[in-house]
Design a protein around this motif. Structure first.
Motif, PDB file in Angstrom:
ATOM      1  N   MET A   1       0.846  -1.192   0.000  1.00  0.00           N
ATOM      2  CA  MET A   1       0.000   0.000   0.000  1.00  0.00           C
ATOM      3  C   MET A   1       0.885   1.248   0.000  1.00  0.00           C
ATOM      4  N   SER A   2       0.690   2.130  -0.996  1.00  0.00           N
ATOM      5  CA  SER A   2       1.542   3.302  -1.142  1.00  0.00           C
ATOM      6  C   SER A   2       0.946   4.530  -0.472  1.00  0.00           C
ATOM      7  N   LYS A   3      -0.370   4.572  -0.319  1.00  0.00           N
ATOM      8  CA  LYS A   3      -1.003   5.753   0.249  1.00  0.00           C
ATOM      9  C   LYS A   3      -0.691   5.882   1.733  1.00  0.00           C
ATOM     10  N   ARG A   4      -0.385   7.101   2.166  1.00  0.00           N
ATOM     11  CA  ARG A   4      -0.172   7.372   3.585  1.00  0.00           C
ATOM     12  C   ARG A   4      -1.534   7.546   4.239  1.00  0.00           C
ATOM     13  N   LEU A   5      -1.795   6.773   5.266  1.00  0.00           N
ATOM     14  CA  LEU A   5      -3.090   6.832   5.950  1.00  0.00           C
ATOM     15  C   LEU A   5      -3.089   7.898   7.025  1.00  0.00           C
ATOM     16  N   LYS A   6      -4.263   8.415   7.269  1.00  0.00           N
ATOM     17  CA  LYS A   6      -4.477   9.306   8.411  1.00  0.00           C
ATOM     18  C   LYS A   6      -5.463   8.594   9.330  1.00  0.00           C
ATOM     19  N   ILE A   7      -5.017   8.271  10.536  1.00  0.00           N
ATOM     20  CA  ILE A   7      -5.825   7.477  11.459  1.00  0.00           C
ATOM     21  C   ILE A   7      -6.129   8.307  12.706  1.00  0.00           C
ATOM     22  N   ALA A   8      -7.418   8.509  12.966  1.00  0.00           N
ATOM     23  CA  ALA A   8      -7.854   9.257  14.145  1.00  0.00           C
ATOM     24  C   ALA A   8      -8.182   8.278  15.265  1.00  0.00           C
ATOM     25  N   ILE A   9      -7.698   8.574  16.456  1.00  0.00           N
ATOM     26  CA  ILE A   9      -7.950   7.729  17.626  1.00  0.00           C
ATOM     27  C   ILE A   9      -8.328   8.639  18.793  1.00  0.00           C
ATOM     28  N   VAL A  10      -9.327   8.224  19.563  1.00  0.00           N
ATOM     29  CA  VAL A  10      -9.720   8.965  20.767  1.00  0.00           C
ATOM     30  C   VAL A  10      -9.793   8.013  21.947  1.00  0.00           C
ATOM     31  N   VAL A  11      -9.074   8.345  23.016  1.00  0.00           N
ATOM     32  CA  VAL A  11      -9.141   7.578  24.257  1.00  0.00           C
ATOM     33  C   VAL A  11      -9.456   8.546  25.394  1.00  0.00           C
ATOM     34  N   GLY A  12      -9.966   7.990  26.511  1.00  0.00           N
ATOM     35  CA  GLY A  12     -10.394   8.852  27.604  1.00  0.00           C
ATOM     36  C   GLY A  12      -9.700   8.605  28.926  1.00  0.00           C
ATOM     37  N   GLU A  13      -8.860   7.575  28.999  1.00  0.00           N
ATOM     38  CA  GLU A  13      -8.170   7.300  30.263  1.00  0.00           C
ATOM     39  C   GLU A  13      -6.942   6.452  29.991  1.00  0.00           C
ATOM     40  N   VAL A  14      -6.189   6.161  31.056  1.00  0.00           N
ATOM     41  CA  VAL A  14      -4.893   5.511  30.912  1.00  0.00           C
ATOM     42  C   VAL A  14      -5.009   4.132  30.274  1.00  0.00           C
ATOM     43  N   SER A  15      -6.033   3.352  30.651  1.00  0.00           N
ATOM     44  CA  SER A  15      -6.169   2.017  30.059  1.00  0.00           C
ATOM     45  C   SER A  15      -6.367   2.110  28.553  1.00  0.00           C
ATOM     46  N   GLY A  16      -7.122   3.107  28.094  1.00  0.00           N
ATOM     47  CA  GLY A  16      -7.292   3.314  26.657  1.00  0.00           C
ATOM     48  C   GLY A  16      -6.011   3.777  25.994  1.00  0.00           C
ATOM     49  N   ASP A  17      -5.246   4.593  26.704  1.00  0.00           N
ATOM     50  CA  ASP A  17      -3.954   5.053  26.203  1.00  0.00           C
ATOM     51  C   ASP A  17      -3.020   3.866  25.985  1.00  0.00           C
ATOM     52  N   THR A  18      -3.065   2.900  26.897  1.00  0.00           N
ATOM     53  CA  THR A  18      -2.247   1.693  26.763  1.00  0.00           C
ATOM     54  C   THR A  18      -2.636   0.908  25.515  1.00  0.00           C
ATOM     55  N   LEU A  19      -3.955   0.729  25.314  1.00  0.00           N
ATOM     56  CA  LEU A  19      -4.423   0.023  24.123  1.00  0.00           C
ATOM     57  C   LEU A  19      -4.083   0.802  22.855  1.00  0.00           C
ATOM     58  N   GLY A  20      -4.234   2.129  22.925  1.00  0.00           N
ATOM     59  CA  GLY A  20      -3.949   2.963  21.761  1.00  0.00           C
ATOM     60  C   GLY A  20      -2.493   2.896  21.347  1.00  0.00           C
ATOM     61  N   ALA A  21      -1.605   2.930  22.326  1.00  0.00           N
ATOM     62  CA  ALA A  21      -0.173   2.839  22.020  1.00  0.00           C
ATOM     63  C   ALA A  21       0.157   1.489  21.391  1.00  0.00           C
ATOM     64  N   ALA A  22      -0.434   0.421  21.939  1.00  0.00           N
ATOM     65  CA  ALA A  22      -0.204  -0.913  21.380  1.00  0.00           C
ATOM     66  C   ALA A  22      -0.755  -1.005  19.957  1.00  0.00           C
ATOM     67  N   LEU A  23      -1.898  -0.371  19.713  1.00  0.00           N
ATOM     68  CA  LEU A  23      -2.496  -0.396  18.380  1.00  0.00           C
ATOM     69  C   LEU A  23      -1.622   0.350  17.377  1.00  0.00           C
ATOM     70  N   ILE A  24      -1.095   1.493  17.773  1.00  0.00           N
ATOM     71  CA  ILE A  24      -0.203   2.245  16.888  1.00  0.00           C
ATOM     72  C   ILE A  24       1.025   1.405  16.543  1.00  0.00           C
ATOM     73  N   ARG A  25       1.590   0.747  17.552  1.00  0.00           N
ATOM     74  CA  ARG A  25       2.748  -0.116  17.289  1.00  0.00           C
ATOM     75  C   ARG A  25       2.377  -1.262  16.359  1.00  0.00           C
ATOM     76  N   SER A  26       1.154  -1.765  16.506  1.00  0.00           N
ATOM     77  CA  SER A  26       0.698  -2.861  15.652  1.00  0.00           C
ATOM     78  C   SER A  26       0.568  -2.409  14.202  1.00  0.00           C
ATOM     79  N   PHE A  27       0.030  -1.215  13.979  1.00  0.00           N
ATOM     80  CA  PHE A  27      -0.049  -0.674  12.617  1.00  0.00           C
ATOM     81  C   PHE A  27       1.356  -0.538  12.022  1.00  0.00           C
ATOM     82  N   LYS A  28       2.276  -0.027  12.827  1.00  0.00           N
ATOM     83  CA  LYS A  28       3.650   0.143  12.342  1.00  0.00           C
ATOM     84  C   LYS A  28       4.268  -1.206  11.995  1.00  0.00           C
ATOM     85  N   ALA A  29       3.968  -2.227  12.825  1.00  0.00           N
ATOM     86  CA  ALA A  29       4.517  -3.558  12.581  1.00  0.00           C
ATOM     87  C   ALA A  29       3.994  -4.156  11.278  1.00  0.00           C
TER      88      ALA A  29
END
Length: 391
Positions: A1-29
């Motif tokens: 895939m050549s197109k650069r994606l723009k991904i919006a994420i919204v979390v409301g607390e630390v547990s969501g921040d943990t999942l969000g960080a893991a998800l970002i790393r997963s996309f990068k992987a």
């Protein structure tokens, strides 16, 4: 895939921040070239995420409590929609915080914006306010579920849903190293500790910490050797806890230690639980971490009386805490609302420390952990999203 994606994420607390960080790393992987923006905490920001508003601004819990913050919450919601109307992301991923995220997703659909929508962490629609599933079907293109029974519920209503499990279930080992955690926290290795986790939100701490400290004061009268430790996930909670210790329970300060978060991972609560012998904690996502650490626990929670009254009319399941919900059995004690008293906390906690009950609960929690990681239907969340949207 050549197109650069723009991904919006919204979390409301630390547990969501943990999942969000893991998800970002997963996309990068997956080799995905993307920019990430929305609302996130320190862990997501450390992964290159751009937070348009402070995560703390969404950390409001309860039906009645939210009313006090409606104006600011609406302003944030409308600000996000205006921003994404001008510059639409390829997808919007709401992580937990369903009351806020589902409203944002609905506006995206109402305005027919070209944005795919994902809800990561199902709201407890299977437990209460089940008619919300119809709003979810309208607003959400894919639900990422932490538990397999949630997928079965959504499929009854033809809502696209996949089971992704919780990354911590795979990340945390089946044998939790207590001494290692103590070393990281600079705690004496020979001393036993009880962890107190009154929550990550200001309102939770204000409601729960006083009754926890009252229980501590009573426990120390007969068990003076015990030590207690409280994690503070951010400077705001640290200041709040420090003030409450000084003004409400100065007599126990020498046996109650607060430990502030010291790294971008914001996993101080997990470390404190790992280094402890037992835990008293607020009902919420932290109970899943306690389960995965196999630590005996007492779950407590108190809401505004009207919030609790309204919620009690709509709850369809007999349990509040995730360990009991997953097990479909009362493995851990739940002290909710009027039951959340110092006397009850003392009784339940000492029962875990002084009898075989604590060891039995540890073994039961380990069995649940083994069950969660043994399920072969677990999908990687980033892969599930990319597959659903054929990206």
């Amino acid at each position: 895939m050549s197109k650069r994606l723009k991904i919006a994420i919204v979390v409301g607390e630390v547990s969501g921040d943990t999942l969000g960080a893991a998800l970002i790393r997963s996309f990068k992987a997956q080799g995905i070239d993307a920019e990430f923006e929305g609302i996130g905490g320190s862990q997501m920001i450390a992964e290159g995420f751009h937070s348009l508003y402070p995560m703390e601004s969404l950390s409001v819990m309860g039906l009645v409590e939210v009313l006090k913050h409606l104006k600011s919450l609406f302003a944030i919601r409308d600000g996000l929609i205006a921003h994404w109307t001008q510059s639409p992301p390829d997808m919007y991923i709401g992580i937990d915080a369903p009351d806020f995220n589902l409203r944002v997703a609905k506006l995206i659909k109402d305005k027919q914006l070209p944005i795919r929508t994902v809800q990561y962490v199902s709201p407890s629609v299977w437990a209460w306010r089940q008619k919300r599933v119809f709003n979810i079907k309208y607003a959400i293109d894919l639900v990422l579920c932490l538990f397999p029974f949630e997928v079965d519920f959504y499929h009854k209503y033809d809502v696209p849903a996949v089971f992704v499990g919780h990354p911590l279930a795979r990340q945390l080992p089946l044998h939790s190293e207590q001494q290692q955690a103590k070393q990281q926290l600079n705690l004496p290795l020979e001393q036993g500790y009880i962890a107190l986790l009154p929550g990550s939100r200001s309102g939770e701490v204000a409601r729960l910490l006083p009754v926890m400290l009252e229980a501590v004061q009573s426990i120390l009268q007969s068990h003076s050797q015990l030590q207690f430790v409280i994690p503070a996930i951010n400077p705001q909670r640290a200041a709040q806890i420090r003030e409450m210790l000084a003004t409400q329970s100065p007599q126990v300060q020498h046996q109650v230690r607060m430990i502030e978060n010291y790294d971008k991972e914001a996993n101080i609560g997990r470390l404190v639980m790992q280094g402890s012998d037992a835990i008293v904690l607020a009902s919420g996502t932290a109970t899943l971490e306690a389960l995965l650490l196999h630590r005996p626990m007492v779950v407590v929670y108190k809401l505004h009386w009207l919030t609790y009254f309204i919620a009690s009319l709509m709850v369809k399941i007999p349990y509040y805490s995730l360990p009991n919900i997953i097990a479909k059995n009362k493995l851990v004690s739940e002290l909710i609302q009027s039951d959340a008293t110092a006397d009850n906390i003392e009784k339940e906690l000492l029962n875990l420390l002084n009898t075989e009950r604590g060891q039995q609960q540890t073994e039961q929690l380990l069995a649940l952990h083994q069950m969660l990681i043994a399920d072969q239907s677990i999908q990687d969340p980033a892969q599930a999203i990319l597959k659903q949207f054929q990206l």
